[in-house]
Design a protein around this motif. Structure first.
Motif, mmCIF file in Angstrom:
data_model
loop_
_atom_site.group_PDB
_atom_site.id
_atom_site.type_symbol
_atom_site.label_atom_id
_atom_site.label_comp_id
_atom_site.label_asym_id
_atom_site.label_seq_id
_atom_site.Cartn_x
_atom_site.Cartn_y
_atom_site.Cartn_z
ATOM 1 N N GLN A 45 -14.879 45.705 25.437
ATOM 2 C CA GLN A 45 -14.623 44.280 25.403
ATOM 3 C C GLN A 45 -15.964 43.559 25.570
ATOM 4 N N SER A 89 -7.271 49.121 28.800
ATOM 5 C CA SER A 89 -8.693 49.495 28.848
ATOM 6 C C SER A 89 -8.877 50.829 29.549
ATOM 7 N N ASP A 138 -11.865 47.655 21.980
ATOM 8 C CA ASP A 138 -11.156 46.916 23.022
ATOM 9 C C ASP A 138 -11.296 45.425 22.742
ATOM 10 N N GLU A 139 -10.232 44.825 22.251
ATOM 11 C CA GLU A 139 -10.222 43.397 21.936
ATOM 12 C C GLU A 139 -11.489 42.935 21.236
HETATM 13 MG MG LIG Z 1 -8.852 45.358 29.025
#
Ligand SMILES: [Mg+2]
Ligand SMILES: Nc1ncnc2c1ncn2[C@@H]1O[C@H](COP(=O)(O)OP(=O)(O)OP(=O)(O)O)[C@@H](O)[C@H]1O
Lengths: 280, 295
Positions: free
Chosen positions: B103, B47, B181-182
């Motif tokens: 995220q 991240s 991010d994810e």
């Molecule tokens: Mg992360």
């Protein structure tokens, strides 16, 4: 930026002060606050400041870290200084229009500012060296006598520790949301005050929602672990005074007595007159 | 129009006992039109790395360039005010070109309606109304949101739909790089394939470059052309999925794994089955087995 605000935060370090019983620190802080209001002259405050500096040294927390964390009180400080300077009556030094600055005004402003700074640093030393959990424990034990008169001591201290614990969480969340909105081109740094206030909406709405969500999750987590308030609750670590606590209490007693004695020192104005008197 | 990182390091809370070197001497290039996967254990610095691409955090050391232009250094002799202005302008243009989806991006929705929320990005770019409206429609279609959801409150939607709204909000800025991010954390398999499949198609159709952070080896094996494995703030592997997943042992030591089918392939090979290549997906496995048994 936001991470610089350290009100109520714990700073982990290995020092005597960190190891003291939270009750000792609570008592010490309380005494320090009371004595700050009993001190009459700038000399007394200077000595108190010196003592505080020694304690800061003992905590092994860098001074810049503490000072940086107090940014939020600068505005309050300015208000205090300006108001005192303008409102206190006495020997007029400067007069511009309706603004008069008096000798007493300057003196009071300096005095008040010093007192405020010492007060805030003194209190933050307490939270910087004590984890929220210890703080709650200590507070609960100290206030225990009040239970007899039906004061919900346990609940009060639990709320306090949750509030303290939530400060860094909310800070982190704010940081994250601000980043996410900056990634979408939000601008928090330029524009008029009105524009800047408006730019905060995309941060505040998700922040409030997230605060509620987190509070909800916390409540569930506490219930899932069978939390049901004070009744029948035991502790893993019972608080117990050590030798260093007794020493610390002695230091507090002597320190406070000493600071109280400064009331009988000649005031700074008297010194000033005395010195100038010598030459006339 | 590549993004280049040159010997980039990043430290959180420098000078405090909580100081943490999140990235250490990272040099990387993200090219145009690529679909890159970033993998790494929790706390490895993924991240941190992608926030840097978008100028949200500034490297403690090293340099980062978009299109050969450094994010943070300017010609000598600029005045302070000028510098501040130039920096703000540059970051704005970087954020337009490198779109970042965080995220759990649904936690950042705030507007009254879906359409308004998606319009937030393009509105910040100062685009005209009609253009913004057109982009909102276009991006909702891109992520697979029905047009009738436009006037709904984002808070009434399901988790997966909210996430699509958030992704559409970034796509609406028409970035050349889309960094995610994810994006599938906490979604069910169908929601996951829905989102990733759409992003893959989008990448093929519009030639946008995609950088995808994921914990799912299956997903990166299936959707990406290049994998970067981060371990404790350093780049350990950077290459085609097939090459990277050959290092099963090292990946496991890094707290990662390899796709199940790759694992199965290796085991079958150990047992003496003549499988040649590293296998990445169920389809490939089926194909390979068919070849072996020639049916
Ligand atoms: Mg992360
Ligand atoms: N805001 C922050 N302040 C201090 N340290 C941080 C911060 N954000 C991340 N870190 C630390 O930096 C390191 C890298 O974090 P990062 O978020 O980049 O990891 P990640 O690879 O994204 O992990 P995950 O897969 O769990 O999302 C971690 O050790 C983390 O504790």
């Amino acid at each position: 930026m936001l991470r610089d605000i350290t009100i109520g935060q714990y700073y982990s370090a290995d020092s005597v002060i960190h190891r003291l019983d939270p009750r000792t620190k609570l008592i010490g802080t309380f005494c320090f606050i009371v004595i700050l209001f009993l001190i009459k002259g700038v000399y007394g405050l200077l000595i108190a400041g010196l003592l505080l500096l020694l304690i800061v040294k003992a905590t092994k927390i860098p001074l810049w870290y503490i000072v940086r964390g107090q940014k939020s009180i600068y505005i309050l400080l300015m208000f205090t200084v300006v108001l005192n300077m303008l409102m206190v009556k006495g020997d007029v030094l400067v007069k511009i229009g309706f603004i008069t600055i008096t000798r007493e005004g300057i003196y009071t402003a300096v005095f008040m500012a010093m007192r405020l700074i010492l007060l805030v640093i003194g209190c933050s030393l307490m939270t910087l060296t004590t984890t929220p959990l210890q703080l709650t424990d200590g507070l609960e034990r100290l206030l225990r006598p009040l239970k007899k008169i039906k004061v919900p001591v346990h609940d009060i201290s639990m709320m306090m520790s949750i509030a303290l614990r939530f400060i860094p969480i909310l800070m982190e969340e704010t940081d994250k949301i601000m980043k996410a909105q900056s990634a979408r081109g939000a601008d928090f740094e330029s524009g008029s005050i009105l524009q800047r206030a408006k730019a905060l909406i995309p941060v505040l709405v998700p922040l409030v929602i997230s605060a509620f969500r987190r509070a909800d999750e916390l409540a569930t987590a506490m219930e899932a672990r069978c939390y049901r308030g004070d009744e029948g609750r035991t502790r893993m670590k019972e608080l117990k005074y050590q030798k260093r606590d007794h020493i610390a209490k002695l230091v507090i007693l002597v320190g406070c007595a000493g600071l109280y004695m400064t009331r009988f020192l000649p005031s700074i104005t008297q010194t000033f007159y005395a010195i100038t008197g010598l030459f006339s | 129009m590549p993004i280049e990182l040159k010997h980039v390091s990043y430290t959180y809370d420098p000078g405090l006992p909580t100081a943490k070197d999140a990235l250490k001497d990272v040099s990387l290039t993200f090219r145009e039109k690529e679909f890159v996967g970033i993998i790494g254990h929790t706390g490895s610095g993924k991240s941190t790395l992608i926030q840097m691409l978008n100028g949200l955090i500034q490297p403690t050391e090293g340099e980062i360039l978009l299109n050969g232009e450094s994010y943070y250094s300017f010609p000598e002799g600029m005045k302070k005010r000028q510098l501040k202005k130039a920096q703000a302008a540059r970051l704005k243009s970087i954020r337009q070109q490198v779109g970042l989806v965080f995220q759990y991006p649904e936690h950042q929705l705030f507007e009254m309606t879906v359409a308004k929320d998606i319009a937030f990005g393009p509105a910040n770019l100062g685009l005209p109304e009609e253009e913004i409206a057109a982009r909102v429609d276009e991006c909702m279609a891109m992520v697979g949101l029905k047009p009738e959801l436009k006037e709904k409150s984002p808070f009434e939607l399901s988790g997966g739909q909210k996430r699509r709204v958030a992704i559409a909000g970034v796509l609406a800025m028409k970035p050349a790089f889309l960094v995610l991010d994810e994006p599938t954390a906490g979604l069910d398999p169908r929601g996951r394939d829905g989102i990733l499949g759409r992003i893959r198609r989008l990448q093929e159709e519009t030639q946008i470059a995609v950088i995808l952070v994921s914990h799912s080896m299956e997903d990166v094996a299936r959707y990406t052309d290049r994998i970067i494995a981060v371990d404790d703030g350093r780049i350990r592997f950077d290459g085609k999925p097939r090459e990277v997943f050959e290092h099963a042992q090292e990946l496991r030591q890094m707290g990662l794994g390899i796709p199940q089918m790759t694992e199965l392939g290796f085991r079958l090979k150990e047992k003496g089955l003549p499988l040649h290549d590293t296998i990445l997906s169920v389809e490939e496995m089926l194909q390979a087995l068919k070849e072996v048994y020639s049916c």
